[in-house]
Design a protein around this motif. Structure first.
Motif, short mmCIF file in Angstrom:
data_model
loop_
_atom_site.label_atom_id
_atom_site.label_comp_id
_atom_site.label_asym_id
_atom_site.label_seq_id
_atom_site.Cartn_x
_atom_site.Cartn_y
_atom_site.Cartn_z
N ASN A 1 0.81 -1.21 0.00
CA ASN A 1 0.00 0.00 0.00
C ASN A 1 0.85 1.26 0.00
O ASN A 1 0.44 2.30 -0.46
CB ASN A 1 -0.94 0.00 1.21
CG ASN A 1 -2.00 -1.09 1.11
OD1 ASN A 1 -2.38 -1.49 0.01
ND2 ASN A 1 -2.46 -1.58 2.24
N PRO A 4 2.09 1.84 -4.12
CA PRO A 4 1.10 1.24 -5.02
C PRO A 4 1.57 1.13 -6.45
O PRO A 4 1.09 0.27 -7.21
CB PRO A 4 -0.09 2.19 -4.88
CG PRO A 4 0.49 3.49 -4.43
CD PRO A 4 1.62 3.10 -3.54
N TRP A 7 2.49 -2.08 -8.38
CA TRP A 7 1.53 -2.89 -9.13
C TRP A 7 1.87 -2.91 -10.61
O TRP A 7 1.66 -3.92 -11.30
CB TRP A 7 0.12 -2.34 -8.92
CG TRP A 7 -0.55 -2.85 -7.68
CD1 TRP A 7 -0.76 -2.16 -6.53
CD2 TRP A 7 -1.11 -4.15 -7.48
NE1 TRP A 7 -1.41 -2.96 -5.62
CE2 TRP A 7 -1.64 -4.17 -6.17
CE3 TRP A 7 -1.22 -5.29 -8.28
CZ2 TRP A 7 -2.28 -5.30 -5.65
CZ3 TRP A 7 -1.85 -6.41 -7.77
CH2 TRP A 7 -2.36 -6.41 -6.46
N LYS A 42 -8.88 -4.62 -0.19
CA LYS A 42 -9.09 -3.18 -0.34
C LYS A 42 -8.28 -2.60 -1.49
O LYS A 42 -8.60 -1.52 -2.00
CB LYS A 42 -8.72 -2.47 0.97
CG LYS A 42 -9.66 -2.78 2.13
CD LYS A 42 -9.29 -2.00 3.39
CE LYS A 42 -7.95 -2.44 3.94
NZ LYS A 42 -7.63 -1.77 5.24
N SER A 43 -7.23 -3.32 -1.89
CA SER A 43 -6.41 -2.84 -3.01
C SER A 43 -7.23 -2.69 -4.28
O SER A 43 -6.94 -1.83 -5.12
CB SER A 43 -5.25 -3.81 -3.25
OG SER A 43 -4.41 -3.89 -2.12
N THR A 46 -8.67 0.57 -5.46
CA THR A 46 -7.80 1.57 -6.08
C THR A 46 -7.61 1.22 -7.55
O THR A 46 -8.01 0.15 -8.02
CB THR A 46 -6.43 1.60 -5.38
OG1 THR A 46 -5.71 0.39 -5.69
CG2 THR A 46 -6.60 1.72 -3.87
N LYS A 47 -6.96 2.09 -8.27
CA LYS A 47 -6.76 1.87 -9.71
C LYS A 47 -5.59 0.95 -10.01
O LYS A 47 -5.48 0.41 -11.13
CB LYS A 47 -6.52 3.20 -10.41
CG LYS A 47 -5.25 3.92 -9.94
CD LYS A 47 -5.07 5.27 -10.63
CE LYS A 47 -3.81 5.99 -10.13
NZ LYS A 47 -3.63 7.30 -10.75
N TRP A 48 -4.70 0.72 -9.03
CA TRP A 48 -3.44 0.08 -9.33
C TRP A 48 -3.53 -1.39 -9.75
O TRP A 48 -2.88 -1.79 -10.74
CB TRP A 48 -2.48 0.26 -8.15
CG TRP A 48 -2.17 1.70 -7.90
CD1 TRP A 48 -2.62 2.48 -6.87
CD2 TRP A 48 -1.39 2.56 -8.74
NE1 TRP A 48 -2.17 3.77 -7.00
CE2 TRP A 48 -1.40 3.84 -8.15
CE3 TRP A 48 -0.68 2.37 -9.92
CZ2 TRP A 48 -0.73 4.93 -8.69
CZ3 TRP A 48 0.00 3.45 -10.48
CH2 TRP A 48 -0.04 4.70 -9.86
#
Length: 222
Positions: A1, A4, A7, A42-43, A46-48
């Protein structure tokens, strides 16, 4: 996190891996399931992770285009493989091969798997345990070759070695350190002929026959 953008690196690695081996898809699937079954899910808010998937797809796209232009020879290969080899894979044979593929390191891998699941100290790595189980179940259900799972063991062995190291330190059993090292070396020696051409073809055939007869493993599965 905290980083990020890593990724994107994951996406690059997946994309390049897919260009050489389609079973890397199994890694991507296991990674997704492992994250979804842990707080790391939860990742995906996000956009990653999505950018990682897009990156992998773009890198892999030329391969897909080639497959399309040549009438998908991959599926022809898979069909032949299933009829000639994968049909012979049984659950018992698959599981026996998991022990033999890691040999003496297998108990350490199992310790690592349990460590990831049950230790509060490394709960952040629980997704690795789910990744392994996802690969294991998927390959059993699809009758994949036993050695397809071999790349998953280094991460388990790492966890097992870490836990054993802590246990040795806490109990003052330093004498176990060289013993464990010897176990890993012996296990590697047994597997070397299957990985590196150190034997002549005749000797390798004899070695494979010996391992097959004594451990009830059929060589064509390899």
């Amino acid at each position: 996190n905290k980083t990020p953008r890593n990724w994107i690196l994951v996406g690059v690695i997946l994309g390049i891996g897919l260009l050489s081996k389609y079973t890397v898809l199994l890694f991507g699937f296991g990674l997704t399931v492992g994250l979804l079954l842990t707080p790391h899910r939860k990742s995906f808010l996000t956009k990653w992770p999505w950018l990682a998937g897009l990156t992998a797809f773009i890198i892999f796209l030329p391969n897909l285009i080639w497959q399309h232009l040549h009438d998908w020879p991959f599926f022809t290969f898979i069909s032949a493989l299933s009829k000639q080899q994968l049909v012979n894979v049984t659950i018992s044979n698959f599981m026996i091969m998991q022990v033999l593929s890691t040999f003496l390191a297998f108990p350490i891998a199992i310790i690592g798997l349990c460590y990831y699941f049950f230790s509060k100290q490394v709960r952040i790595f629980q997704s690795l345990g789910w990744m392994y189980l996802t690969w294991l179940v998927t390959l059993i259900l699809t009758k994949g070759k036993p050695y397809y799972l071999e790349p998953a063991y280094p991460m388990l062995v790492a966890g097992g070695c870490f836990w054993i190291g802590q246990f040795i330190q806490q109990k003052g059993l330093k004498i176990l350190k060289p013993a464990i090292l010897i176990i890993l070396i012996l296990g590697a020696i047994v597997r070397i002929p299957y990985s590196i051409p150190v034997l002549s073809p005749k000797s390798f055939i004899a070695y494979g026959k010996y391992m097959s007869e004594n451990f009830n493993i059929t060589e064509p599965l390899r």
